[in-house]
Scaffold this motif. Structure first.
Motif, PDB file in Angstrom:
ATOM      1  N   ASN A   1       0.868  -1.178   0.000  1.00  0.00           N
ATOM      2  CA  ASN A   1       0.000   0.000   0.000  1.00  0.00           C
ATOM      3  C   ASN A   1       0.904   1.226   0.000  1.00  0.00           C
ATOM      4  OD1 ASN A   1      -1.802  -1.977   2.111  1.00  0.00           O
ATOM      5  ND2 ASN A   1      -2.781  -1.170   0.296  1.00  0.00           N
ATOM      6  N   VAL A   2       0.900   1.956  -1.108  1.00  0.00           N
ATOM      7  CA  VAL A   2       1.722   3.156  -1.238  1.00  0.00           C
ATOM      8  C   VAL A   2       1.013   4.312  -0.542  1.00  0.00           C
ATOM      9  CG1 VAL A   2       2.768   4.792  -2.863  1.00  0.00           C
ATOM     10  CG2 VAL A   2       2.697   2.345  -3.415  1.00  0.00           C
ATOM     11  N   VAL A   3       1.739   5.026   0.293  1.00  0.00           N
ATOM     12  CA  VAL A   3       1.177   6.169   1.016  1.00  0.00           C
ATOM     13  C   VAL A   3       1.106   7.357   0.057  1.00  0.00           C
ATOM     14  CG1 VAL A   3       1.515   7.788   2.928  1.00  0.00           C
ATOM     15  CG2 VAL A   3       2.072   5.369   3.225  1.00  0.00           C
ATOM     16  N   LEU A   4      -0.091   7.885  -0.137  1.00  0.00           N
ATOM     17  CA  LEU A   4      -0.283   9.060  -0.985  1.00  0.00           C
ATOM     18  C   LEU A   4      -0.125  10.341  -0.186  1.00  0.00           C
ATOM     19  CD1 LEU A   4      -3.341   7.837  -3.091  1.00  0.00           C
ATOM     20  CD2 LEU A   4      -0.900   7.770  -3.692  1.00  0.00           C
ATOM     21  N   SER A   5      -0.665  10.351   1.033  1.00  0.00           N
ATOM     22  CA  SER A   5      -0.510  11.499   1.924  1.00  0.00           C
ATOM     23  C   SER A   5      -0.616  10.988   3.355  1.00  0.00           C
ATOM     24  CB  SER A   5      -1.560  12.569   1.653  1.00  0.00           C
ATOM     25  OG  SER A   5      -2.850  12.089   1.959  1.00  0.00           O
ATOM     26  N   GLU A   6      -0.116  11.795   4.260  1.00  0.00           N
ATOM     27  CA  GLU A   6      -0.135  11.397   5.670  1.00  0.00           C
ATOM     28  C   GLU A   6      -0.421  12.628   6.508  1.00  0.00           C
ATOM     29  OE1 GLU A   6       2.569   8.550   8.491  1.00  0.00           O
ATOM     30  OE2 GLU A   6       3.591   9.756   7.002  1.00  0.00           O
ATOM     31  N   GLU A   7      -1.344  12.505   7.438  1.00  0.00           N
ATOM     32  CA  GLU A   7      -1.711  13.591   8.333  1.00  0.00           C
ATOM     33  C   GLU A   7      -1.372  13.185   9.755  1.00  0.00           C
ATOM     34  OE1 GLU A   7      -2.882  17.164   9.594  1.00  0.00           O
ATOM     35  OE2 GLU A   7      -2.889  16.594   7.484  1.00  0.00           O
ATOM     36  N   PRO A   8      -0.293  13.731  10.325  1.00  0.00           N
ATOM     37  CA  PRO A   8       0.025  13.389  11.719  1.00  0.00           C
ATOM     38  C   PRO A   8      -1.092  13.813  12.661  1.00  0.00           C
ATOM     39  CG  PRO A   8       1.809  14.640  10.689  1.00  0.00           C
ATOM     40  CD  PRO A   8       0.638  14.680   9.755  1.00  0.00           C
ATOM     41  N   ARG A   9      -1.422  12.965  13.593  1.00  0.00           N
ATOM     42  CA  ARG A   9      -2.482  13.232  14.564  1.00  0.00           C
ATOM     43  C   ARG A   9      -1.866  13.269  15.957  1.00  0.00           C
ATOM     44  NH1 ARG A   9      -6.075  15.626  13.475  1.00  0.00           N
ATOM     45  NH2 ARG A   9      -7.441  14.660  14.955  1.00  0.00           N
ATOM     46  N   PRO A  10      -2.419  14.083  16.839  1.00  0.00           N
ATOM     47  CA  PRO A  10      -1.844  14.199  18.184  1.00  0.00           C
ATOM     48  C   PRO A  10      -2.112  12.997  19.070  1.00  0.00           C
ATOM     49  CG  PRO A  10      -3.800  15.555  18.000  1.00  0.00           C
ATOM     50  CD  PRO A  10      -3.524  14.996  16.630  1.00  0.00           C
ATOM     51  N   GLY A  11      -3.075  12.159  18.714  1.00  0.00           N
ATOM     52  CA  GLY A  11      -3.357  10.990  19.534  1.00  0.00           C
ATOM     53  C   GLY A  11      -4.333  11.281  20.662  1.00  0.00           C
ATOM     54  N   PRO A  12      -4.402  10.370  21.630  1.00  0.00           N
ATOM     55  CA  PRO A  12      -5.432  10.486  22.669  1.00  0.00           C
ATOM     56  C   PRO A  12      -5.228  11.648  23.637  1.00  0.00           C
ATOM     57  CG  PRO A  12      -3.970   8.649  23.133  1.00  0.00           C
ATOM     58  CD  PRO A  12      -3.595   9.167  21.773  1.00  0.00           C
ATOM     59  N   LEU A  13      -4.065  12.266  23.630  1.00  0.00           N
ATOM     60  CA  LEU A  13      -3.836  13.386  24.546  1.00  0.00           C
ATOM     61  C   LEU A  13      -4.415  14.690  24.004  1.00  0.00           C
ATOM     62  CD1 LEU A  13      -0.193  12.608  25.624  1.00  0.00           C
ATOM     63  CD2 LEU A  13      -2.288  12.262  26.928  1.00  0.00           C
ATOM     64  N   GLY A  14      -4.864  14.681  22.754  1.00  0.00           N
ATOM     65  CA  GLY A  14      -5.495  15.862  22.177  1.00  0.00           C
ATOM     66  C   GLY A  14      -4.492  16.693  21.467  1.00  0.00           C
TER      67      GLY A  14
END
Length: 152
Positions: free
Chosen positions: A139-152
């Protein structure tokens, strides 16, 4: 498990975004003195909540423009041990993450390459020749959006 209050969570959010923040800066941001902020960070570190600092490297800036997630199903789990596969796959520098998973595949790999041709070379010459490799799905990554996770 450690009890976290709102200030601890705020400190963790800031440190997750920028692990180089000083105790003085953390204190200014959250209404604490530098020693109080330092004590909180030390408590979080001692409790194992904070596990070191990392530097984020921009792979694209270094010429690695392609990221691929590979699902790998081992063909013969009986003849080839999981440890043999793991030892061999972790020796490939383009493989950034190795995850042993449940489901259709046995492993999930994060692989970086300069371009699709470079990825094909890594796949054919390095990954497909690993001990026990059977089925592989890319699966080739087209775009990636970093997320802060459960800490908000």
């Amino acid at each position: 498990m450690i009890d976290l209050d709102d200030t601890d969570r705020a400190l963790l959010r800031d440190l997750a975004r920028d692990g180089t923040l000083s105790a003085g800066e953390l204190g200014r941001r959250h209404g604490l003195s530098q020693p109080a902020a330092w004590r909180r960070v030390k408590r979080l570190t001692d409790a194992g909540v904070l596990k070191g600092q990392r530097v984020l490297v921009d792979r694209a800036a270094l010429g690695f423009g392609v990221t691929v997630f590979l699902g790998v199903k081992l063909a013969t789990k009986g003849r080839v041990s999981l440890e043999d596969f793991e030892r061999a796959v972790t020796a490939i520098p383009e493989v950034q993450v190795v995850q042993h998973v449940l489901g259709l595949f046995d492993y999930r790999l994060r692989v970086v390459a300069r371009d699709i041709s470079d990825f094909e070379r890594v796949l054919r010459r390095r990954i497909m020749t690993l001990p026990g490799v059977g089925q592989v799905e890319a699966n080739v990554v087209l775009s990636e959006e970093p997320r802060p996770g459960p800490l908000g």
